[in-house]
Design a protein around this motif. Structure first.
Motif, PDB file in Angstrom:
ATOM      1  N   VAL A   1       1.002  -1.006   0.042  1.00 31.66           N
ATOM      2  CA  VAL A   1      -0.012   0.188  -0.143  1.00 31.66           C
ATOM      3  C   VAL A   1       1.037   1.571  -0.169  1.00 31.66           C
ATOM      4  CG1 VAL A   1      -1.782   0.817   1.230  1.00 31.66           C
ATOM      5  CG2 VAL A   1      -1.934  -1.157   1.283  1.00 31.66           C
ATOM      6  N   GLN A   2       1.061   1.971  -0.665  1.00 33.52           N
ATOM      7  CA  GLN A   2       1.577   3.331  -0.660  1.00 33.52           C
ATOM      8  C   GLN A   2       1.356   4.224   0.023  1.00 33.52           C
ATOM      9  OE1 GLN A   2       4.328   3.392  -2.681  1.00 33.52           O
ATOM     10  NE2 GLN A   2       3.964   1.310  -2.938  1.00 33.52           N
ATOM     11  N   GLN A   3       1.347   5.438   0.230  1.00 32.97           N
ATOM     12  CA  GLN A   3       0.606   6.544   1.256  1.00 32.97           C
ATOM     13  C   GLN A   3      -0.221   7.446   0.752  1.00 32.97           C
ATOM     14  OE1 GLN A   3       4.014   9.707   1.517  1.00 32.97           O
ATOM     15  NE2 GLN A   3       3.894   9.742  -0.353  1.00 32.97           N
ATOM     16  N   GLY A   4      -1.110   7.412   1.443  1.00 34.93           N
ATOM     17  CA  GLY A   4      -2.954   8.513   0.371  1.00 34.93           C
ATOM     18  C   GLY A   4      -3.284   7.114   0.339  1.00 34.93           C
ATOM     19  N   GLU A   5      -3.790   6.013   0.512  1.00 38.62           N
ATOM     20  CA  GLU A   5      -4.228   5.014  -0.481  1.00 38.62           C
ATOM     21  C   GLU A   5      -5.312   4.868   0.575  1.00 38.62           C
ATOM     22  OE1 GLU A   5      -2.210   2.914  -4.443  1.00 38.62           O
ATOM     23  OE2 GLU A   5      -2.078   2.240  -1.685  1.00 38.62           O
ATOM     24  N   LEU A   6      -6.920   4.528  -0.101  1.00 39.73           N
ATOM     25  CA  LEU A   6      -7.633   3.564   1.327  1.00 39.73           C
ATOM     26  C   LEU A   6      -7.720   2.191   0.665  1.00 39.73           C
ATOM     27  CD1 LEU A   6      -9.761   4.260   3.487  1.00 39.73           C
ATOM     28  CD2 LEU A   6     -11.183   5.280   1.974  1.00 39.73           C
ATOM     29  N   VAL A   7      -7.449   1.203   1.241  1.00 40.33           N
ATOM     30  CA  VAL A   7      -7.426   0.187   1.484  1.00 40.33           C
ATOM     31  C   VAL A   7      -8.711  -0.576   2.314  1.00 40.33           C
ATOM     32  CG1 VAL A   7      -6.074  -1.681   0.959  1.00 40.33           C
ATOM     33  CG2 VAL A   7      -5.004   0.016   1.096  1.00 40.33           C
ATOM     34  N   ALA A   8      -9.286  -1.265   1.814  1.00 33.46           N
ATOM     35  CA  ALA A   8     -10.537  -2.229   1.741  1.00 33.46           C
ATOM     36  C   ALA A   8     -10.081  -3.306   1.965  1.00 33.46           C
ATOM     37  CB  ALA A   8     -11.533  -2.504   0.953  1.00 33.46           C
ATOM     38  N   LEU A   9     -10.097  -3.956   3.212  1.00 29.60           N
ATOM     39  CA  LEU A   9     -10.092  -6.064   3.654  1.00 29.60           C
ATOM     40  C   LEU A   9     -11.695  -5.969   3.532  1.00 29.60           C
ATOM     41  CD1 LEU A   9      -7.744  -5.804   6.411  1.00 29.60           C
ATOM     42  CD2 LEU A   9      -6.976  -5.607   3.368  1.00 29.60           C
ATOM     43  N   MET A  10     -12.000  -7.061   2.492  1.00 27.43           N
ATOM     44  CA  MET A  10     -13.704  -7.214   2.289  1.00 27.43           C
ATOM     45  C   MET A  10     -13.034  -8.887   2.568  1.00 27.43           C
ATOM     46  SD  MET A  10     -16.048  -5.651  -0.384  1.00 27.43           S
ATOM     47  CE  MET A  10     -15.962  -6.431  -2.101  1.00 27.43           C
ATOM     48  N   GLY A  11     -14.771  -9.211   2.322  1.00 25.07           N
ATOM     49  CA  GLY A  11     -14.705 -10.935   2.444  1.00 25.07           C
ATOM     50  C   GLY A  11     -16.496 -11.804   3.315  1.00 25.07           C
ATOM     51  N   PRO A  12     -16.713 -12.422   3.355  1.00 21.88           N
ATOM     52  CA  PRO A  12     -17.828 -12.817   3.776  1.00 21.88           C
ATOM     53  C   PRO A  12     -17.444 -13.568   4.862  1.00 21.88           C
ATOM     54  CG  PRO A  12     -17.033 -14.409   2.682  1.00 21.88           C
ATOM     55  CD  PRO A  12     -16.052 -13.459   1.966  1.00 21.88           C
ATOM     56  N   SER A  13     -18.674 -12.669   6.314  1.00 20.90           N
ATOM     57  CA  SER A  13     -18.044 -13.662   7.336  1.00 20.90           C
ATOM     58  C   SER A  13     -17.081 -13.992   7.770  1.00 20.90           C
ATOM     59  CB  SER A  13     -19.687 -13.442   7.986  1.00 20.90           C
ATOM     60  OG  SER A  13     -20.392 -12.317   7.809  1.00 20.90           O
ATOM     61  N   GLY A  14     -16.286 -14.505   8.869  1.00 22.12           N
ATOM     62  CA  GLY A  14     -15.810 -15.260   9.238  1.00 22.12           C
ATOM     63  C   GLY A  14     -14.425 -15.360   7.981  1.00 22.12           C
ATOM     64  N   CYS A  15     -13.950 -14.731   6.723  1.00 15.59           N
ATOM     65  CA  CYS A  15     -13.132 -14.678   6.257  1.00 15.59           C
ATOM     66  C   CYS A  15     -12.002 -14.577   6.396  1.00 15.59           C
ATOM     67  CB  CYS A  15     -13.777 -14.109   4.963  1.00 15.59           C
ATOM     68  SG  CYS A  15     -13.580 -12.564   5.039  1.00 15.59           S
ATOM     69  N   GLY A  16     -11.582 -14.126   7.729  1.00 19.69           N
ATOM     70  CA  GLY A  16      -9.990 -13.749   8.244  1.00 19.69           C
ATOM     71  C   GLY A  16     -10.365 -12.370   8.529  1.00 19.69           C
ATOM     72  N   LYS A  17     -10.670 -11.640   8.011  1.00 18.03           N
ATOM     73  CA  LYS A  17     -10.802  -9.833   7.804  1.00 18.03           C
ATOM     74  C   LYS A  17     -10.553  -9.369   8.596  1.00 18.03           C
ATOM     75  CE  LYS A  17     -15.140  -8.494   6.497  1.00 18.03           C
ATOM     76  NZ  LYS A  17     -15.896 -10.400   6.477  1.00 18.03           N
ATOM     77  N   THR A  18     -10.965  -9.629  10.427  1.00 14.08           N
ATOM     78  CA  THR A  18     -10.479  -8.667  11.497  1.00 14.08           C
ATOM     79  C   THR A  18      -9.169  -9.556  12.054  1.00 14.08           C
ATOM     80  OG1 THR A  18     -12.830  -8.352  12.180  1.00 14.08           O
ATOM     81  CG2 THR A  18     -11.144  -8.542  13.671  1.00 14.08           C
ATOM     82  N   THR A  19      -8.805 -10.954  11.156  1.00 11.22           N
ATOM     83  CA  THR A  19      -7.796 -11.460  11.871  1.00 11.22           C
ATOM     84  C   THR A  19      -6.962 -10.555  11.258  1.00 11.22           C
ATOM     85  OG1 THR A  19      -8.931 -13.548  12.153  1.00 11.22           O
ATOM     86  CG2 THR A  19      -6.506 -13.597  11.698  1.00 11.22           C
ATOM     87  N   LEU A  20      -6.467 -10.892  10.045  1.00  4.55           N
ATOM     88  CA  LEU A  20      -5.928  -9.544   9.246  1.00  4.55           C
ATOM     89  C   LEU A  20      -5.516  -8.517   9.346  1.00  4.55           C
ATOM     90  CD1 LEU A  20      -3.744  -9.853   6.391  1.00  4.55           C
ATOM     91  CD2 LEU A  20      -6.004  -9.905   5.483  1.00  4.55           C
ATOM     92  N   LEU A  21      -6.783  -8.230   9.764  1.00  4.29           N
ATOM     93  CA  LEU A  21      -6.363  -6.542  10.420  1.00  4.29           C
ATOM     94  C   LEU A  21      -5.412  -6.112  11.365  1.00  4.29           C
ATOM     95  CD1 LEU A  21      -7.456  -4.040   9.434  1.00  4.29           C
ATOM     96  CD2 LEU A  21      -8.820  -3.552  10.805  1.00  4.29           C
ATOM     97  N   ASN A  22      -5.842  -7.579  12.623  1.00  7.93           N
ATOM     98  CA  ASN A  22      -5.353  -7.324  13.643  1.00  7.93           C
ATOM     99  C   ASN A  22      -3.465  -7.767  13.917  1.00  7.93           C
ATOM    100  OD1 ASN A  22      -7.115  -6.539  15.535  1.00  7.93           O
ATOM    101  ND2 ASN A  22      -7.438  -8.351  15.369  1.00  7.93           N
ATOM    102  N   VAL A  23      -3.010  -8.305  12.863  1.00  5.26           N
ATOM    103  CA  VAL A  23      -2.113  -9.011  12.439  1.00  5.26           C
ATOM    104  C   VAL A  23      -1.374  -7.746  11.655  1.00  5.26           C
ATOM    105  CG1 VAL A  23      -0.469 -10.178  10.972  1.00  5.26           C
ATOM    106  CG2 VAL A  23      -2.076 -11.520  12.087  1.00  5.26           C
ATOM    107  N   LEU A  24      -1.898  -6.792  10.572  1.00  3.59           N
ATOM    108  CA  LEU A  24      -1.132  -5.784  10.231  1.00  3.59           C
ATOM    109  C   LEU A  24      -0.971  -5.208  11.300  1.00  3.59           C
ATOM    110  CD1 LEU A  24      -3.155  -5.671   7.143  1.00  3.59           C
ATOM    111  CD2 LEU A  24      -0.795  -6.373   7.004  1.00  3.59           C
ATOM    112  N   ALA A  25      -1.620  -4.926  12.750  1.00  6.83           N
ATOM    113  CA  ALA A  25      -1.506  -3.827  13.035  1.00  6.83           C
ATOM    114  C   ALA A  25      -0.835  -4.241  14.485  1.00  6.83           C
ATOM    115  CB  ALA A  25      -2.896  -3.437  13.920  1.00  6.83           C
TER     116      ALA A  25
END
Length: 626
Positions: free
Chosen positions: A61-85
């Motif tokens: 991801v580059q500076q100035g970008e807005l990125v979406a983690l998207m997928g069906p429920s239980g696909c791992g969005k929040t897990t990935l977001l937590n790992v990235l953070a």
């Protein structure tokens, strides 16, 4: 005021790096954020085998970008977001892979200072106004070099930017007092995290619970902030509308923890047409993508599973996927200058004293505004005082009143501490706010515990004094100023100990039902072994730990008082005053095994018990990260 009212005026975007906020961001530049091979593995509870929550995910991801983690429920969005953070992915999870800022690895402390995380639940203090929420966020996060005037300027800029300046003096809202709307709360949450000028902002379901208009509004602000301030914003999002979907620069589409697509929104239609899944016209692209990568809600699960696996395999073989992997690996091999590798060696945040002072100020405002914290408890204890004073009304120094006096002392000591269970919900709210702010690197367990203890002392003393003024004189306990204030001291120490027990238990079990049950059980146990229901002369020594309040009150009442034996001169307690048809109060104490002259020692032991409860609570908060 609703969200729609804020749309009448075009939003202003704050310049978060302008000079009036200081130069502490001059070395704080994040050009890109990349990650390679992120995998989170847990042990399956049923099969006991390893199971991947997310598997081999890469991105750039580059500076100035807005990125979406998207997928069906239980696909791992929040897990990935937590790992990235760099937050805990899951209990007992094993995390593999690397992330890089400007092509360099940085330590977790530096990463916390350059990032902020806005959780799905708005952990805001409802008794604060919108402006106060941002002011306290600034006080607890900005370095000392930023003056008070500069902090206020930044707060005003953010209020204007997020369209909430008209609600600046409106309470966020509590269950009892209505405040701002859900969309405005989301904007306050994001704005409070932007106080520190983070270079990477993580948003967990920022549009959860909002209608399409409010969702678009929140993400529009995020887009403008990312562009104007060169931020990187990564948001997990479930099912955005078409207009909200088109705000994002890049989309990372997940299914069952694996990548189905990662790239610019403008390339999605061409890519899925190429792999045999063209997006129909006049269709919300987000809804269509979620449908084709979901296998949970369909009549033919085998067919859906085959389709999803085909999409995942197509991405693994796609040139776009290889380009993302090569780009991330290439950035990791970049040789950066020392200033780039230590880009977060800027000015440190505020010191512990300033943070503790800010927490005290915030807690004080919360305490007198939020009736749940102490207001309801004051009314409850006053009702208890009236009950006690009218049930045990005008007890005279005569032997037939000795047992009622003992009963009243037990009631005053036991039920005052037992009713401390009412503090559980207030501390749970404080703990949730602490957990959010600690995760964002603002402060640790020590300032929180110190401020929590100090802010509670004056309120508990006020409760002790009001309770005693009513109950002590109505019940006609020993009529002297010294005895009255000794009684107040024991009530006060009893309440502080009971509240410290609440802090200890709730720090370990941050669940309302569990904490309430355990605190009630513990206080019921202390009532049983406090010295009234079972006298200390026959009580198991193991249980004598919490008998100090009752015995201190007993000594305070009976050590210097004399009681008449009645007209027939048949004394219930035989003392040296029996020939005079009187009972010396020390005779009552002897039957309980209480000695006089130990008030200071007992009070000191109780202070020690309070300190142990608080220490254990601090240890629990220090070790437990959620």
């Amino acid at each position: 005021m609703g969200d729609q009212a804020c749309l009448d005026t075009a939003p202003r975007t704050p310049d978060l790096e302008r000079n009036d906020s200081g130069d502490f961001l001059k070395n704080h530049t994040v050009r890109d954020f990349s990650w390679t091979g992120l995998t989170v593995t847990v042990k399956d509870r049923e099969t006991k085998k390893a199971r991947d929550l997310i598997c081999d995910i890469s991105g750039d991801v580059q500076q100035g970008e807005l990125v979406a983690l998207m997928g069906p429920s239980g696909c791992g969005k929040t897990t990935l977001l937590n790992v990235l953070a760099r937050r805990a992915a899951a209990s007992g999870a094993k995390v593999l892979g690397e992330s890089y800022v400007n092509g360099a690895k940085i330590d977790s402390g530096a990463f916390e200072r350059m990032t902020s995380y806005v959780e799905q639940e708005d952990a805001l203090i409802g008794s604060l106004t919108v402006e106060e929420t941002l002011n306290f966020a600034a006080d607890m996060s900005l370095p000392s070099s930023v003056s008070k005037h500069q902090r206020l300027d930044r707060v005003r800029a953010l209020l204007e930017a997020f369209g909430i300046h008209k609600q600046a003096n409106t309470l966020v809202g509590t269950p009892i007092r209505k405040g701002i709307s859900g969309g405005q709360k989301r904007r306050v949450s994001v704005a409070s995290q932007l106080i520190t000028c983070p270079r990477i902002l993580f948003l967990d379901e920022p549009t959860s619970g909002l209608d399409s208009t409010a969702s678009f509004e929140v993400m529009s602000y995020a887009k403008k902030l990312a562009r104007s301030n060169n931020l990187i914003i990564i948001a997990s999002i479930h099912q955005p509308s078409t207009t909200t979907f088109q705000l994002f620069d890049q989309i990372l589409l997940l299914s069952a923890g694996r990548t189905c697509f990662f790239g610019p929104v403008t390339e999605i239609e061409a890519y899925f047409r190429r792999i045999g899944h063209p997006i129909p016209s006049q269709t919300n692209p987000a809804e269509y993508l979620l449908d084709i990568v979901s296998s949970d809600f369909t009549n033919s699960k085998e067919e859906a599973q085959t389709r999803v696996e085909g999409i995942q395999l197509a991405w693994a073989k796609a040139a776009e996927a290889n380009a993302v992997t090569r780009k991330g690996a290439g950035r990791a091999r970049m040789v950066e200058s020392e200033s780039e590798k230590t880009l977060m060696q800027d000015l440190a945040g505020p010191g512990a004293i300033r943070i503790t002072a800010a927490l005290l100020h915030r807690s004080f405002i919360k305490s007198y505004r939020d009736v749940v914290a102490y207001g309801i408890r004051i009314v409850m204890y006053m009702g208890l005082a009236i009950l006690m004073g009218t049930v045990w009304l005008r007890l005279y120094p005569s032997q037939e009143y000795i047992q009622p006096l003992i009963n009243a002392i037990f009631f005053g000591s036991a039920f005052m501490s037992f009713m401390a269970v009412a503090y559980v919900p207030a501390f749970l709210e404080d703990r949730a706010t602490f957990a959010k702010e600690r995760a964002n690197g603002l402060y640790g367990a020590t300032p929180f515990m110190v401020s929590n203890l100090l802010i509670g002392l004056p309120f508990l003393f006020l409760i002790s004094m009001l309770f005693s003024i009513v109950s002590y004189w109505l019940s006609n306990f020993r009529p002297s100023g010294e005895a009255f204030f000794t009684w107040v001291m024991w009530i006060f120490l009893d309440l502080v100990a009971a509240e410290s027990l609440v802090v200890f238990v709730t720090a370990i079990f941050p669940n309302f039902v569990i904490a309430l049950a355990l605190v009630a059980f513990a206080n019921g146990l202390w009532m049983s072994v406090g010295g009234f229901l079972v006298t200390p002369t026959i009580l198991n020594p193991f249980w004598k730990l919490r008998a100090y309040v009752f015995q201190g009150m007993m000594v305070n009442e009976f050590s210097e008082r004399i009681y008449s034996c009645g007209s027939q001169c048949q004394c219930m307690y035989i003392t040296d005053l029996a020939p005079q048809c009187q009972i010396r109060g020390t005779g009552v104490l002897q039957t309980y095994g209480y000695a006089t002259g130990r008030t200071g020692k007992w009070a000191g032991i109780l202070v020690g018990i309070i300190a142990v409860y608080r220490l254990f609570g601090w240890i629990a908060l220090y070790l437990r990260r959620t």
